[in-house]
Design a protein around this motif. Structure first.
Motif, mmCIF file in Angstrom:
data_model
loop_
_atom_site.group_PDB
_atom_site.id
_atom_site.type_symbol
_atom_site.label_atom_id
_atom_site.label_comp_id
_atom_site.label_asym_id
_atom_site.label_seq_id
_atom_site.Cartn_x
_atom_site.Cartn_y
_atom_site.Cartn_z
ATOM 1 N N LEU A 1 29.718 46.626 30.603
ATOM 2 C CA LEU A 1 30.568 45.496 30.207
ATOM 3 C C LEU A 1 31.953 45.585 30.844
ATOM 4 C CD1 LEU A 1 29.602 45.047 26.443
ATOM 5 C CD2 LEU A 1 29.347 43.364 28.267
ATOM 6 N N GLN A 2 32.463 46.829 31.018
ATOM 7 C CA GLN A 2 33.763 46.981 31.677
ATOM 8 C C GLN A 2 33.693 46.513 33.125
ATOM 9 O OE1 GLN A 2 36.799 47.927 30.272
ATOM 10 N NE2 GLN A 2 37.457 47.097 32.291
ATOM 11 N N SER A 3 32.576 46.780 33.778
ATOM 12 C CA SER A 3 32.391 46.309 35.153
ATOM 13 C C SER A 3 32.371 44.784 35.197
ATOM 14 C CB SER A 3 31.083 46.873 35.730
ATOM 15 O OG SER A 3 31.128 48.286 35.803
ATOM 16 N N ILE A 4 31.705 44.194 34.182
ATOM 17 C CA ILE A 4 31.699 42.723 34.106
ATOM 18 C C ILE A 4 33.122 42.205 33.925
ATOM 19 C CG2 ILE A 4 30.962 40.777 32.707
ATOM 20 C CD1 ILE A 4 28.338 42.317 32.184
ATOM 21 N N ALA A 5 33.918 42.880 33.048
ATOM 22 C CA ALA A 5 35.309 42.466 32.819
ATOM 23 C C ALA A 5 36.132 42.566 34.102
ATOM 24 C CB ALA A 5 35.939 43.303 31.716
ATOM 25 N N ASP A 6 35.877 43.659 34.885
ATOM 26 C CA ASP A 6 36.622 43.827 36.144
ATOM 27 C C ASP A 6 36.329 42.687 37.110
ATOM 28 O OD1 ASP A 6 37.678 46.139 35.140
ATOM 29 O OD2 ASP A 6 36.250 47.470 36.177
ATOM 30 N N ILE A 7 35.072 42.276 37.159
ATOM 31 C CA ILE A 7 34.719 41.154 38.054
ATOM 32 C C ILE A 7 35.413 39.869 37.583
ATOM 33 C CG2 ILE A 7 32.813 39.707 38.837
ATOM 34 C CD1 ILE A 7 31.042 42.223 38.756
ATOM 35 N N MET A 8 35.418 39.618 36.286
ATOM 36 C CA MET A 8 36.077 38.414 35.749
ATOM 37 C C MET A 8 37.572 38.399 36.070
ATOM 38 S SD MET A 8 34.302 37.820 32.016
ATOM 39 C CE MET A 8 32.605 37.249 31.844
ATOM 40 N N GLN A 9 38.171 39.608 36.091
ATOM 41 C CA GLN A 9 39.611 39.686 36.393
ATOM 42 C C GLN A 9 39.914 39.190 37.804
ATOM 43 O OE1 GLN A 9 41.925 40.220 34.355
ATOM 44 N NE2 GLN A 9 41.531 41.881 32.895
ATOM 45 N N GLU A 10 38.933 39.283 38.686
ATOM 46 C CA GLU A 10 39.138 38.837 40.066
ATOM 47 C C GLU A 10 39.184 37.317 40.172
ATOM 48 O OE1 GLU A 10 36.236 40.584 42.571
ATOM 49 O OE2 GLU A 10 36.627 42.643 41.901
ATOM 50 N N TYR A 11 38.809 36.629 39.111
ATOM 51 C CA TYR A 11 38.780 35.160 39.129
ATOM 52 C C TYR A 11 39.605 34.639 37.954
ATOM 53 C CZ TYR A 11 35.002 36.288 42.289
ATOM 54 O OH TYR A 11 34.277 36.812 43.322
ATOM 55 N N PRO A 12 40.944 34.748 38.062
ATOM 56 C CA PRO A 12 41.817 34.478 36.905
ATOM 57 C C PRO A 12 41.833 33.027 36.447
ATOM 58 C CG PRO A 12 43.114 34.766 38.897
ATOM 59 C CD PRO A 12 41.716 35.145 39.251
ATOM 60 N N ASN A 13 41.325 32.104 37.275
ATOM 61 C CA ASN A 13 41.316 30.702 36.867
ATOM 62 C C ASN A 13 39.934 30.240 36.420
ATOM 63 O OD1 ASN A 13 44.004 30.445 37.485
ATOM 64 N ND2 ASN A 13 43.760 28.454 38.464
ATOM 65 N N THR A 14 39.000 31.146 36.349
ATOM 66 C CA THR A 14 37.637 30.780 35.964
ATOM 67 C C THR A 14 37.407 31.067 34.486
ATOM 68 O OG1 THR A 14 36.818 31.282 38.184
ATOM 69 C CG2 THR A 14 35.179 31.155 36.426
#
Length: 450
Positions: free
Chosen positions: A351-364
């Protein structure tokens, strides 16, 4: 004789002083008395004229207006000739006053000044005297506008029978004076439109302080030499905008910029333009907009100015299929405790890896969906799927994903992706999916099995 420059007699110089000599002629007086007709032997100076050497006549004249003036004169002579006869010296005195008309004053020009007049006087010869009716003609020769040589002939008709009528001829100078010139500019107050300010003849006595050929009263810049097209104001930089209206009078500019330059023509004057040689909008201080990441969204509107994104996402990147696939790979390893919403410890790294990926797309924005198989009561499955979706969302929030970018919904057993009649199918239906918020359909689903 010496002459002093004064203004010719007119309305500006109403007074005139005459100084001269006179000659008295008793010969051609008419009616054969003493000898001939009125103009007989008229110019016989040697035989008939009585002339007293030196100044023998003084006159004072006052201009009346319209070419008319009144002149009073006093004269003295010694009479030695009466016709062709010689007399003992007789004293002659005359006081005369005439109303005269000057043709020069009427024409108001020229050096040749014919004069005619009529009046009366009183003449004494020794102790005898008589009133006279006087008629005169004469010419003034103006050497300049200031002084004249005058010659005049006056016929004096005596009212006494025993007193002889006669001619009196005059030659002398005439000096006019008495004009008022308050400001001393050589233009008399009568003709001076600015009588209390020294001025110029071409401006009727009004001043032109800056010497630009425009009188001060019509000059918008009376103390700075300028141009007639600008009402007497200068245009120092030659840009067609007068200095008094030019906000940059020493640098050529444009009318739109009130006389200031705009080198790049972007509508921002150079003094306020941070990029004076590059056109740019006023809202960017005259500089062109930058797009550092070259994604088609200018930096001031780009929420991710250093990372290429999409116009639809305000310049920020959006996850593509590869990203979705990567998230799906992570999601397959996430586990929940049986019939619970508790995430197992071994799935937290995923889940932390998923969170890291989401951080790369701050407007999504992401939407988390919880699903179950059909085993058990439907209401229970609905509640369980919601709790599992909430558990994933809360973990991601704790991992730093903003709350407003996440949402969670439990769908229970209502949206199976496989048959619930087999263990394999039921396992596929027990899942959590993450989709892009706001999309009409899910770009990619990310399965998380229990």
């Amino acid at each position: 004789m010496s002459f002093t420059a004064v203004q010719a007699q007119d309305e500006n110089n109403p007074w005139a002083l005459g100084i001269g000599v006179n000659a008295v002629d008793f010969y051609p007086t008419g009616e054969d008395a003493p000898l001939g007709g009125y103009f007989e032997d008229f110019f016989n100076v040697g035989d008939h004229y009585n002339i007293l050497p030196g100044v023998s006549r003084l006159s004072v004249a006052r201009n009346i207006g319209g070419g008319f003036y009144f002149e009073g004169a006093g004269s003295v002579n010694m009479i030695e000739k009466f016709g062709d006869e010689g007399w003992d010296d007789l004293t002659y005195y005359g006081l005369d006053g005439t109303f005269n008309y000057s043709f020069r004053n009427d024409a108001n020009a020229g050096w040749f000044d014919p004069v005619v007049g009529v009046g009366g006087g009183y003449t004494w010869i020794d102790e005898d005297g008589a009133a006279t009716l006087d008629g005169t003609v004469g010419i003034n020769f103006w050497f300049s506008d200031h002084i004249a040589l005058t010659v005049q002939t006056m016929y004096k008709h005596a009212f006494e029978d025993d007193f002889n009528s006669h001619f009196q001829h005059v030659a002398g100078i005439k000096i006019a004076f008495g004009g008022v010139d308050t400001d001393g500019d050589g233009i008399y107050d009568k003709d001076d439109e600015c009588p209390e300010e020294p001025g110029l003849p071409e401006f009727n006595g009004c001043p032109d302080s800056d010497g630009d050929g425009i009188r001060d009263s019509m000059d918008a810049c009376p103390n700075e030499a300028g141009l007639a097209q600008f009402d007497g104001c200068p245009d120092t930089d030659g840009d067609g905008i007068p200095d008094n209206e030019d906000e940059c009078p020493t640098v050529a500019g444009t009318a739109a910029m009130n006389g200031c330059p705009d080198a790049d023509g972007d509508g921002v004057r150079d003094s306020e333009d941070e990029c004076p040689n590059e056109a740019g909008p006023a809202e960017n201080n005259g500089c062109p907009f930058e797009d550092r990441d070259n994604d088609g969204v200018i930096d001031q509107d780009d929420e991710c100015p250093d990372v290429a994104g999409t116009v639809e996402n305000n310049g920020c990147p959006e996850p593509d299929v590869e990203v979705i696939n990567e998230l799906n790979e992570y999601s397959r390893t996430i586990l929940f405790d049986l019939n619970k919403a508790t995430i197992r410890d071994e799935s937290e790294e995923t889940l932390q890896s998923i969170a890291d990926i989401m951080q790369e797309y701050p407007n999504t924005d992401f939407h988390i969906e919880g699903h179950t198989d059909s085993t058990g009561a439907e209401a229970y499955n609905q509640e369980l799927s919601q709790r599992r979706a909430d558990s994933v969302m809360n973990f991601l929030i704790d991992a730093g994903i903003p709350t407003d970018r996440l949402s969670a919904t439990g769908y229970g057993e209502s949206e199976p992706i496989a048959t619930n009649n087999t263990n394999e199918g039921r396992q596929q239906n027990r899942r959590v999916e993450i989709s892009l918020e706001g999309e009409d359909g899910q770009t990619e689903n990310m399965d998380m099995n229990n």
